[in-house]
Design an enzyme around this catalytic site. Structure first.
Site, PDB file in Angstrom:
ATOM      1  N   CYS A 166     -17.168  -6.807  12.488  1.00 23.05           N
ATOM      2  CA  CYS A 166     -17.158  -7.425  11.164  1.00 23.05           C
ATOM      3  C   CYS A 166     -17.925  -8.733  11.084  1.00 23.05           C
ATOM      4  CB  CYS A 166     -15.719  -7.626  10.712  1.00 23.05           C
ATOM      5  SG  CYS A 166     -14.728  -6.111  10.846  1.00 23.05           S
ATOM      6  N   HIS A 291     -12.181 -14.925   5.435  1.00 25.00           N
ATOM      7  CA  HIS A 291     -12.325 -13.552   5.935  1.00 25.00           C
ATOM      8  C   HIS A 291     -11.262 -12.675   5.276  1.00 25.00           C
ATOM      9  CE1 HIS A 291     -13.758 -10.418   8.529  1.00 25.00           C
ATOM     10  NE2 HIS A 291     -12.563 -10.248   9.066  1.00 25.00           N
ATOM     11  N   HIS A 325     -13.088  -4.291   2.440  1.00 24.90           N
ATOM     12  CA  HIS A 325     -13.687  -4.862   3.653  1.00 24.90           C
ATOM     13  C   HIS A 325     -14.912  -4.023   4.009  1.00 24.90           C
ATOM     14  CE1 HIS A 325     -14.410  -6.671   7.386  1.00 24.90           C
ATOM     15  NE2 HIS A 325     -13.219  -6.626   7.946  1.00 24.90           N
TER      16      HIS A 325
END
Length: 396
Positions: A166, A291, A325
C-alpha cells in the site's frame, strides 16, 4: 532538523495537476466536487466473493479498449493507466515544448498489475486444459505498468515499477524526486495503479480485514476496510513554483508481516522525517490525509502516531471512506487529493458514522470548510511495517 541541506532538499520537485481515474470520477472537476462534499463512491457487489456482497470502490468510467494493444499489455490495470495517461498528455506535451529533448522516466507503483486477467485465464485452463490464445504472462508481471506507459509514449528509461503493497505509488513519487535530484531525468511520469481482482479481495477476506458495510475510519464501530481501484499519474519536474513534493519520510518497522507496530513509532518517525527534510515545523501543516483503513489496528496506531507528532490541532481525514482502499494506487491518489486541497483551498471532510472511538487519542477531524492551505501531509502504511509520509507545499 538537519544542519546542512542535501540535494534532495534543495532540488525543486514540482507535481503537475494530477491525472486521475478513480471511483469518484475521471476528471479533476468531478473528483474534486465529490471529494470536498465527502461523497462515498462505493457499490455493493459479490463479483469476487459470490454470496457475500461487499462495498467496493469500482471505477465506472469508460476505459480505453485493449483490442489493438499487444497481448502483454491487455489488462484492466493498464486500461486504468491508459485513461489517466490521456488526461496527462496535455501537460506532458506542454513540457516537451518547453524542454525539447528532455529525458523522461517512468516510475510507477502497483500491487496487482494484471493478475485479474491471469485469474480468468487460469479458470479457462482448469476447464479446457490449455491457456486461452489471448493469454500472455507478461501482463501480470509487476513491471508491466511502467513498461506499458513507456511503450505508449516511446520512452526508453529509466522505467521501473515498485511494489511495496500500500505504499507502492507513494514510494514511486519519492523515486521520481530522487531521479531528478541525481540528474538522471529531466522529468518523471510517476504515480500508480491497482485494479480490483479476486486475489486481493479474497486475500483480505482471509485476513478477516474486510467490512461488509461502508468502512468507518477511526469510528468506535470500525470493522475493516473496503477495497477499491484507481490510477493516478503526475508529471514530476525540477521546475520551481507550483505544488512541490517538499519532503518525505520512509521507515520500516519489521514488526509483523501484516500487522502494524502497535505504538505507531515507525509511522511517527516517517512523518517527522518528512517535516525535517522540508525544514517545516509541525505547526505549519494545514491538513493530513490519514492512511485510515478502518481496521482496528491501523487506526489505533496511526492515531497514536499523529498525536505524538501533531497533538490534537491538525485537521485530518481518511478519504478511503470515499474511494475504498486502492492499495498500490492509494499513495499517489491521496497525494493527488492533497494537491487538490492545496489548489482549491478546501479540506476533504472526515466521513464516518460520527461515533469517534473514545479509546483513541483525540484528533481533529476535518470538515468541508475553506482553508488557505499551504502545506499538507499524506500517510501511507503497508504490510511488513513500511511507512511513508509525503509533504507537499504550495509555492508562488
Amino acid at each position: 532538523m538537519p544542519d546542512r541541506l542535501t540535494p534532495l532538499q534543495t532540488q525543486p520537485c514540482r507535481l503537475s495537476p494530477p491525472a486521475l481515474v478513480c471511483p469518484l470520477g475521471d476528471d479533476l472537476a468531478t473528483i474534486a466536487d465529490a471529494l470536498f462534499r465527502g461523497q462515498r463512491a462505493l457499490v455493493r457487489a459479490d463479483t469476487f466473493t459470490p454470496g457475500r456482497p461487499l462495498p467496493l470502490g469500482r471505477v465506472t468510467a469508460t476505459l480505453p479498449a485493449t483490442r489493438a494493444w499487444p497481448a502483454e499489455h491487455r489488462s484492466r490495470n493498464n486500461q486504468l493507466l491508459a485513461a489517466a495517461l490521456e488526461r496527462l498528455l496535455p501537460t506532458l506535451d506542454a513540457f516537451r515544448e518547453r524542454r525539447p529533448g528532455a529525458r523522461i522516466g517512468v516510475v510507477l507503483g502497483t500491487s496487482t498489475s494484471g493478475i485479474g486477467e491471469t485469474e480468468v485465464a487460469l479458470t479457462t485452463r482448469q476447464q479446457n486444459g490449455s491457456w486461452p490464445e489471448s493469454f500472455h504472462y507478461q501482463r501480470h508481471e509487476i513491471g508491466s505498468p511502467a513498461r506499458f506507459v513507456a511503450d505508449r509514449l516511446g520512452l526508453e528509461g529509466p522505467v521501473y515499477t515498485l511494489s511495496t503493497a500500500c505504499t507502492s505509488s507513494a514510494r514511486a513519487l519519492i523515486s521520481a524526486k530522487r531521479l531528478l535530484a541525481t540528474g538522471a531525468c529531466d522529468a518523471v511520469i510517476s504515480g500508480g495503479a491497482d485494479s480490483l481482482c479476486g486475489l486481493t479481495v479474497n486475500g483480505f477476506a482471509s485476513l478477516e480485514a474486510l467490512s461488509d458495510a461502508p468502512c468507518q475510519p477511526f469510528s468506535v464501530n470500525r470493522a475493516g476496510i473496503n477495497l477499491g481501484e484507481a490510477a493516478a499519474l503526475f508529471l514530476v519536474t525540477s521546475e520551481p513554483g507550483g505544488i512541490q513534493l517538499a519532503g518525505y519520510g520512509e521507515t520500516s518497522d519489521a514488526y509483523h508481516i501484516s500487522a502494524p507496530r502497535p505504538d505507531g513509532q515507525g509511522a511517527a518517525d516517517a512523518m517527522q522525517a518528512a517535516l525535517d527534510m522540508a525544514r517545516c515545523p509541525s505547526s505549519a501543516i494545514d491538513y493530513l490525509n490519514l492512511h485510515g483503513t478502518a481496521t482496528r489496528q491501523n487506526d489505533s496506531m496511526e492515531a497514536l502516531a499523529v498525536s505524538r507528532v501533531f497533538g490534537d490541532r491538525l485537521p485530518c481525514s481518511s478519504t478511503k471512506a470515499l474511494t475504498g482502499h486502492t492499495l498500490g494506487a492509494c499513495g499517489a491518489l491521496e497525494a493527488a487529493f492533497c494537491w487538490l486541497t492545496l489548489d482549491a483551498g478546501r479540506l476533504p471532510p472526515q466521513v464516518h458514522d460520527g461515533q469517534v472511538d473514545p479509546e483513541l487519542p483525540t484528533l481533529t477531524y476535518a470538515t468541508a470548510t475553506p482553508c488557505d492551505a499551504t502545506h499538507t501531509l499524506s500517510n501511507s502504511f503497508a504490510f511488513g511495517g513500511n511507512n511513508v509520509a509525503l509533504l507537499m507545499e504550495r509555492r508562488s
